[in-house]
Design an enzyme around this catalytic site. Structure first.
Site, PDB file in Angstrom:
ATOM      1  N   PRO A 184      -8.444  -7.960   2.259  1.00 38.86           N
ATOM      2  CA  PRO A 184      -6.978  -7.950   2.194  1.00 38.86           C
ATOM      3  C   PRO A 184      -6.451  -7.773   0.770  1.00 38.86           C
ATOM      4  O   PRO A 184      -7.009  -8.307  -0.179  1.00 38.86           O
ATOM      5  CB  PRO A 184      -6.608  -9.346   2.714  1.00 38.86           C
ATOM      6  CG  PRO A 184      -7.774 -10.203   2.354  1.00 38.86           C
ATOM      7  CD  PRO A 184      -8.996  -9.328   2.366  1.00 38.86           C
ATOM      8  N   GLY A 185      -5.394  -7.026   0.629  1.00 41.69           N
ATOM      9  CA  GLY A 185      -4.734  -6.873  -0.666  1.00 41.69           C
ATOM     10  C   GLY A 185      -3.293  -7.337  -0.561  1.00 41.69           C
ATOM     11  O   GLY A 185      -2.905  -8.404  -1.040  1.00 41.69           O
ATOM     12  N   ARG A 186      -2.508  -6.528   0.163  1.00 46.20           N
ATOM     13  CA  ARG A 186      -1.066  -6.774   0.275  1.00 46.20           C
ATOM     14  C   ARG A 186      -0.738  -8.178   0.777  1.00 46.20           C
ATOM     15  O   ARG A 186       0.176  -8.828   0.280  1.00 46.20           O
ATOM     16  CB  ARG A 186      -0.483  -5.739   1.240  1.00 46.20           C
ATOM     17  CG  ARG A 186       1.028  -5.696   1.247  1.00 46.20           C
ATOM     18  CD  ARG A 186       1.559  -4.785   2.367  1.00 46.20           C
ATOM     19  NE  ARG A 186       0.872  -3.546   2.525  1.00 46.20           N
ATOM     20  CZ  ARG A 186       1.284  -2.363   2.056  1.00 46.20           C
ATOM     21  NH1 ARG A 186       2.427  -2.281   1.415  1.00 46.20           N
ATOM     22  NH2 ARG A 186       0.578  -1.261   2.259  1.00 46.20           N
ATOM     23  N   CYS A 214      15.486  11.270 -14.235  1.00 45.74           N
ATOM     24  CA  CYS A 214      16.181  12.508 -13.850  1.00 45.74           C
ATOM     25  C   CYS A 214      15.590  13.122 -12.594  1.00 45.74           C
ATOM     26  O   CYS A 214      14.976  14.190 -12.636  1.00 45.74           O
ATOM     27  CB  CYS A 214      16.115  13.493 -15.005  1.00 45.74           C
ATOM     28  SG  CYS A 214      16.757  12.761 -16.494  1.00 45.74           S
ATOM     29  N   GLU A 215      15.700  12.429 -11.488  1.00 44.10           N
ATOM     30  CA  GLU A 215      15.234  12.915 -10.186  1.00 44.10           C
ATOM     31  C   GLU A 215      16.123  12.272  -9.131  1.00 44.10           C
ATOM     32  O   GLU A 215      16.384  11.060  -9.203  1.00 44.10           O
ATOM     33  CB  GLU A 215      13.804  12.419  -9.896  1.00 44.10           C
ATOM     34  CG  GLU A 215      12.779  12.888 -10.851  1.00 44.10           C
ATOM     35  CD  GLU A 215      11.620  13.598 -10.172  1.00 44.10           C
ATOM     36  OE1 GLU A 215      11.706  13.930  -8.973  1.00 44.10           O
ATOM     37  OE2 GLU A 215      10.640  13.837 -10.889  1.00 44.10           O
ATOM     38  N   TYR A 218       0.970  -3.122  -4.864  1.00 47.65           N
ATOM     39  CA  TYR A 218       1.266  -1.696  -5.024  1.00 47.65           C
ATOM     40  C   TYR A 218       2.576  -1.472  -5.775  1.00 47.65           C
ATOM     41  O   TYR A 218       3.294  -0.513  -5.521  1.00 47.65           O
ATOM     42  CB  TYR A 218       1.258  -0.983  -3.660  1.00 47.65           C
ATOM     43  CG  TYR A 218       0.003  -1.261  -2.863  1.00 47.65           C
ATOM     44  CD1 TYR A 218      -1.224  -0.756  -3.300  1.00 47.65           C
ATOM     45  CD2 TYR A 218       0.010  -2.071  -1.725  1.00 47.65           C
ATOM     46  CE1 TYR A 218      -2.397  -1.034  -2.605  1.00 47.65           C
ATOM     47  CE2 TYR A 218      -1.155  -2.362  -1.026  1.00 47.65           C
ATOM     48  CZ  TYR A 218      -2.352  -1.833  -1.467  1.00 47.65           C
ATOM     49  OH  TYR A 218      -3.514  -2.114  -0.786  1.00 47.65           O
TER      50      TYR A 218
HETATM   51  N1  LLP Z   1      -9.807  -1.816   1.874  1.00 42.73           N
HETATM   52  C1  LLP Z   1      -9.716  -0.470   1.710  1.00 42.73           C
HETATM   53  C2  LLP Z   1     -10.910   0.334   1.858  1.00 42.73           C
HETATM   54  C3  LLP Z   1      -8.465   0.104   1.416  1.00 42.73           C
HETATM   55  O1  LLP Z   1      -8.374   1.420   1.265  1.00 42.73           O
HETATM   56  C4  LLP Z   1      -7.323  -0.728   1.277  1.00 42.73           C
HETATM   57  C5  LLP Z   1      -6.015  -0.151   0.963  1.00 42.73           C
HETATM   58  C6  LLP Z   1      -7.485  -2.110   1.437  1.00 42.73           C
HETATM   59  C7  LLP Z   1      -8.740  -2.623   1.746  1.00 42.73           C
HETATM   60  C8  LLP Z   1      -6.346  -3.097   1.287  1.00 42.73           C
HETATM   61  O2  LLP Z   1      -5.365  -2.918   2.248  1.00 42.73           O
HETATM   62  P1  LLP Z   1      -4.134  -3.955   2.350  1.00 42.73           P
HETATM   63  O3  LLP Z   1      -4.681  -5.291   2.827  1.00 42.73           O
HETATM   64  O4  LLP Z   1      -3.521  -4.078   1.011  1.00 42.73           O
HETATM   65  O5  LLP Z   1      -3.228  -3.320   3.332  1.00 42.73           O
HETATM   66  N2  LLP Z   1       0.017   2.290  -1.793  1.00 42.73           N
HETATM   67  C9  LLP Z   1       0.260   1.932  -0.408  1.00 42.73           C
HETATM   68  C10 LLP Z   1      -0.907   1.194   0.189  1.00 42.73           C
HETATM   69  C11 LLP Z   1      -2.223   1.941   0.091  1.00 42.73           C
HETATM   70  C12 LLP Z   1      -3.370   1.151   0.667  1.00 42.73           C
HETATM   71  C13 LLP Z   1      -4.646   1.805   0.384  1.00 42.73           C
HETATM   72  N3  LLP Z   1      -5.816   1.102   0.830  1.00 42.73           N
HETATM   73  C14 LLP Z   1       1.562   1.139  -0.319  1.00 42.73           C
HETATM   74  O6  LLP Z   1       2.214   0.950  -1.336  1.00 42.73           O
HETATM   75  O7  LLP Z   1       1.968   0.750   0.776  1.00 42.73           O
END
Ligand code: LLP
Length: 414
Positions: A273-275, A342-343, A370
């Site tokens: 998990p990230g987000r 400027c966009e 992100y």
């Molecule tokens: N594992 C892999 C292999 C991934 O590609 C990702 C995210 C994660 C884990 C973590 O996912 P999460 O738990 O954070 O959903 N920039 C985009 C999100 C791109 C996510 C890419 N991969 C945004 O701002 O919504």
């Protein structure tokens, strides 16, 4: 409560946002330590005694202070580049808890990761298997690998962040997996030890996650039946958070689903998990430079822009925006909140009802994931500082970039 509004004033933990803006200037990213810890621990408590490893996806927010907080709680890490590996090690992360994902790992990155003895490579293609085997042989080490399997389920999220369907570039097809595991077993210096998937990000429906998990355990059973030893199953990340009115997938709900799907199987469970750990733990503070009233539209021009927070322009993503001092009940007006770039695409919010004066500070919410990691220097704007709040204490965890740093790597050709 970690990010809250006391008597109409925004607080991050026990520090008023107005003090932070005054002390550090705007724009600035502000994070709550407590919120990050709580979100991580919710995964850990949900797993309880069950053998597991929560591998925080570093790409969501890679500040070394944040990696360090998680490392201290025993977190593993999901990385996608040599740069992220360096960050995790610099932050005190444990190499033996790192999994390395990504479709384009270079020779140098694989070499570095093998030298550091990471836990596992999440391999995304047959060619990558051969490359890892060759490098591991040169180094005379064994590489533990898992194959990232594409379970071909529709994650029902934004198409740019949906990764688990056949037309996506990620992973290998389920039908191909058994053959590739056999290939891996026969390759020198490669030990298949796991299996993994990740079907997308900001998922708010648990059903596709469950479908993917079921496919993973089914495949694991088949692999074990053909004498391939699978010691861990990595179910990826992707839990959606609440930005507007979405119903998030709670950590407990996700873990409970995994435990149910795993049944009596004993493999270690990994998640990435990230987000869901950092997303709602951060705000971006920005000052209102100008109010501009047009015949059709009103604009709030702020000092933050799409280079600081790309998600609105890139994905049309919604981030809640409010005045940090909302108590004085001034009349509300409808505005687009835009930056100085400027966009036309440089907007942070559209059609929002706010009561503001020039000089007021606004908070853009849910930017812990992100946000900073996707920022750039477009229009030669310096990267903004990052502040970590721990109760009443504010720590600068990234200094504001200087203008000199912007072009310090450039030189005039002779
Ligand atoms: N594992 C892999 C292999 C991934 O590609 C990702 C995210 C994660 C884990 C973590 O996912 P999460 O738990 O954070 O959903 N920039 C985009 C999100 C791109 C996510 C890419 N991969 C945004 O701002 O919504």
């Amino acid at each position: 409560m970690t990010i809250n509004t006391k008597t109409g004033r925004l607080y991050i933990e026990n520090r008023a946002a107005s003090d932070i803006a005054e002390e550090f200037g705007t724009p600035c990213y502000v994070y709550s330590k407590n919120s990050i810890e709580t979100n991580f621990n919710r995964f850990k408590y949900a797993f309880g005694e069950r053998k597991n490893l929560v591998c925080y996806a570093v790409k969501a927010n890679s500040n070394i202070a944040i990696i360090n907080i998680l490392a201290q709680l025993g977190s593993g890490f999901d990385i996608v580049s040599g740069g992220e590996l360096s960050r995790v090690l610099a932050a005190g992360g444990d190499a033996s808890k790192i999994v390395f994902s990504g479709v384009g790992k270079t020779h140098a990155e694989i070499n570095y990761a093998l030298e550091q003895k990471i836990k596992c490579f999440n391999v995304e293609s047959e060619s990558e298997l051969y490359r890892i085997s060759n490098i591991a042989k040169e180094l005379n080490v064994d590489a533990d690998i898992s194959l990232r399997v594409n379970p071909d389920v529709d994650a029902k999220t934004h198409p740019y962040i949906s990764t688990g369907m056949k037309e996506n570039k990620f992973g290998v097809d389920v039908e191909d997996a058994t053959r590739l595991y056999k290939t891996a077993t026969d390759l020198p210096n490669i030990s298949p030890t796991g299996i993994d998937c990740h079907i997308g990000s900001q998922l708010t429906d648990i059903a596709p996650m469950r479908d993917a998990a079921l496919k993973m355990v089914e495949l694991t059973d088949a692999l074990i039946a053909s004498n391939i030893e699978i010691k861990h199953i990595d179910f990826g990340g992707g839990l959606g958070i609440q930005y507007e009115d979405e119903t998030p997938i709670h950590q407990e709900q996700f873990v409970e689903m995994l435990l149910e799907v795993m049944g009596g199987r004993e493999q270690e469970i990994l998640v990435e998990p990230g987000r869901s750990i950092v997303g709602n733990s951060g705000v971006l503070l920005t000052t209102v430079e100008y109010l501009k009233h047009g015949s059709n539209k009103n604009f709030i021009v702020v000092d933050a822009a799409m280079n600081d927070l790309a998600r609105p322009s890139l994905y049309n993503a919604y981030h809640h925006i409010d005045n940090i001092l909302d108590k004085e009940k001034r009349p509300l007006k409808r505005y687009d909140i835009v930056g100085p770039i400027c966009e036309t695409g440089d907007f942070l919010g559209k059609d929002r009802e706010l009561s503001v004066n020039e000089g007021d500070v606004l908070a853009i919410h849910s930017v812990g994931a992100y946000g900073m990691t996707m920022s750039s220097n477009y229009n030669s704007r310096v990267r903004v500082p990052e502040i970590l709040i721990d109760d009443t204490h504010a720590h600068v965890i990234r200094k504001k970039e200087s203008v000199e740093e912007l072009f310090s790597n450039e030189q005039i050709a002779p």
